[in-house]
Design an enzyme around this catalytic site. Structure first.
Site, PDB file in Angstrom:
ATOM      1  N   GLU A   1     -11.272   0.901  -3.342  1.00 24.53           N
ATOM      2  CA  GLU A   1     -10.550   1.310  -2.139  1.00 24.53           C
ATOM      3  C   GLU A   1      -9.286   2.088  -2.515  1.00 24.53           C
ATOM      4  OE1 GLU A   1      -9.829  -2.466  -0.317  1.00 24.53           O
ATOM      5  OE2 GLU A   1      -8.407  -3.100  -1.843  1.00 24.53           O
TER       6      GLU A   1
ATOM      7  N   ASP B   1       0.807  -1.224   0.000  1.00 24.91           N
ATOM      8  CA  ASP B   1       0.000   0.000   0.000  1.00 24.91           C
ATOM      9  C   ASP B   1       0.841   1.276   0.000  1.00 24.91           C
ATOM     10  OD1 ASP B   1      -2.210  -1.761   0.311  1.00 24.91           O
ATOM     11  OD2 ASP B   1      -1.968  -1.725   2.479  1.00 24.91           O
TER      12      ASP B   1
END
Length: 561
Positions: free
Chosen positions: A229, A57
């Site tokens: 997301e 991420d």
């Protein structure tokens, strides 16, 4: 550095139990031997991934003439590593956002909970990291004037639910929080999520005004897309670009983009989405890179655009032990739309670098094949090392025996939901070897090397004394059943010291020892797939490092599963 910070946090901590006998390690070494990293990199090019091993991420920002990047850390401590680079290619870790145990409580959480998807930004002399502490507080912001730290304690955003928040600073001075959350009303299907936005007052750290949905489901709602997301908002040439991951963080992962002339939308999807994915490539290809998505875009000093994103390197089709790693690719703009990678094209392991890239080709110890060794001769612990969850008591020491790592063993084991006395560094290669030298521990202590994916999936190659003798043993946990001893052997140490060795090639792991009579293999071809995400689940990669355990007969201090 870590030891100093922990020492301050633990000053005066009481202890009701007598300490277990110490384990003393002379050194710890690691060498990577991946086929994908063989050969030289041409001048002006770089090697992908730019951060090998568990660096999920990624989020990046350009500030003060440099680039800064953060990654998810889940329940590992210190948390949210902060990296710095001059050229987006060569990264140095300079700090951590979560570096004080008082900042966050991660006890009782499985390894893949905790810190999800931090996003870093910079505005008016202040760095901001916004993220989610899953099952441990929710969404928060931390700030710093120096990205190396110290960072503030979490500033909680209690009114914003969901995960994966990021900040957007508009030209008119307004600031917005964009994040993933459940859609309005009842979700239509499993994985149905939405991207929401709300304005925030940074002076008071308070969201205010209406909170609205910008994307409901994904770019093609009729196809029931899942897990929209990791949103980021950018502004270029009068357009607002909303980019997000879609498809889940597995083989169907992708990156999509939408745009609008107004910050609140409506946002129209790129007709050529996704702008990054590997899901349309043949699964049997050589040296596959999969799971690509969760990208963040940044502009270089020459106005070129680049994307950092996560992806994974697989073996045997579906397995990866190195977790989700950080990659870098250039972004091209066509007809006002960004693209990271053409449809059907594989992510390259070697890429022409930015025009502003530094001349040094070596990217070790972040990627490529390299050897790394810690002789524990510094007064503080290096940034490669982490712990599982927050420490509650001091259990490692670099000063008691200078030039050695001394571990004061805890009773909390690898299968607890507390903080075991395990120093962890990332497995960064599919093929690697790792070794350590240690003194035979006194009775009551077991010590050695652990290979750890989570509290239910791990190996422990250890030594202990049993009566008048010493033994080496391999312990394994591979699911819900309790740990078992796979093999053991009585040692004949020459000088009260032993070396332990672990090596791996994909899913085959070997565990050996040298008690002064040469290397002997205790177990070869052990099943290493239990350290893969496919088997163990979750979002992290395998970790390896020194581990010691208090084996005296008394109740465990850990929170057992």
């Amino acid at each position: 550095m870590l030891v100093a910070a922990l020492g301050a946090a633990w000053a005066g901590a009481p202890s009701s139990d007598p300490p277990a006998p110490d384990a003393v390690f002379d050194w710890f070494a690691y060498t990577g031997r991946d086929v994908a990293f063989e050969g030289t990199v041409p001048p002006g090019s770089f090697r992908n991934p730019v951060l090998a091993g568990f660096h999920a991420d990624p989020s990046v920002v350009a500030a003060r003439g440099k680039f800064y990047l953060v990654n998810s850390s889940f329940t590992f401590f210190p948390g949210i590593p902060v990296f710095q680079s001059d050229d987006l290619v060569h990264w140095t870790q300079i700090g951590n956002v979560i570096e004080r145990p008082s900042q966050l409580d991660l006890d009782g959480l499985s390894v893949s909970r905790g810190i999800f998807a931090p996003a870093i930004s910079y505005h008016d002399g202040t760095f901001y990291v916004i993220t989610t502490a899953v099952d441990s507080g929710g969404n928060f912001i931390a700030t710093a004037t120096d990205p190396a730290g110290p960072w503030s304690d979490p500033i909680w955003l209690k009114s914003i639910e969901g995960i994966d928040p990021s900040l957007f600073f508009d030209d008119d001075g307004k600031v917005y929080v964009i994040n993933n959350d459940a859609p309005e009303g009842t979700p239509r299907y499993e994985g149905h999520r939405a991207i929401w936005m709300q304005q925030i007052d940074l002076a008071t750290r308070t969201p205010f005004g209406p909170r609205k949905v910008l994307i409901d489901g994904g770019v093609e709602p009729a196809k029931q897309p899942i897990w929209i997301e990791g949103p980021h908002l950018y502004k270029r040439d009068g357009w607002y670009y909303l980019s997000a991951a879609e498809g889940g963080t597995g083989p169907q992962h992708s990156q999509v983009v939408l745009r609008s002339r107004q910050v609140w939308g409506p946002y129209q999807p790129n007709p050529d989405n996704p702008i990054l994915t590997q899901r349309d490539l043949p699964p049997g290809r050589a040296l596959p890179i999969t799971n690509a998505g969760h990208a963040d875009l940044v502009q270089g000093p020459d106005e070129s655009w680049w994307a950092v994103f996560l992806a994974s390197r697989n073996y045997a089709g579906v397995h990866y032990n190195t977790g989700r790693e950080t990659y870098l690719l250039p972004v091209t703009w066509t007809d006002g739309w960004p693209r990271i990678l053409a449809h059907g094209k594989a992510i390259p392991y070697v890429v022409p670098g930015p025009a502003f890239m530094a001349g040094e080709q070596d990217q070790a110890p972040n990627t490529g094949n390299f050897s790394w060794r810690d002789d524990f001769d510094e007064p503080t612990l290096g940034r490669a090392w982490m712990q599982v969850r927050m420490p509650k008591a001091p259990w490692f020491d670099l000063r008691k025996q200078p030039g050695c790592l001394t571990i004061h063993p805890l009773a909390a084991g690898l299968d607890t939901l507390g903080n075991p006395s395990f120093l962890a560094r990332r497995q960064q290669h599919l093929a690697f070897e790792s070794s350590t030298a240690l003194a035979l521990p006194p009775p009551g202590t077991a010590a050695g090397i652990a290979a750890f994916q989570n509290e239910r999936f791990w190996y422990f190659l250890g030594v202990r004394r049993t009566g008048a003798h010493a033994e080496v043993f391999l312990e394994k946990r591979g699911g819900d059943a309790p740990a078992t001893v796979v093999a053991s052997h009585r040692l004949q140490p020459v000088n009260e010291r032993v070396q332990l060795k672990m090596q791996a090639d994909g899913g085959a792991y070997g565990f050996g020892y040298d008690d002064g009579h040469g290397l002997q293999w205790l177990v070869q071809d052990a099943d290493g797939t239990l350290l893969s995400t496919e088997v163990a689940g979750g979002f992290v990669g395998a970790m390896i490092g020194p581990y010691a355990r208090d084996e005296r007969p008394r109740p465990s201090s850990g929170k057992d599963l």
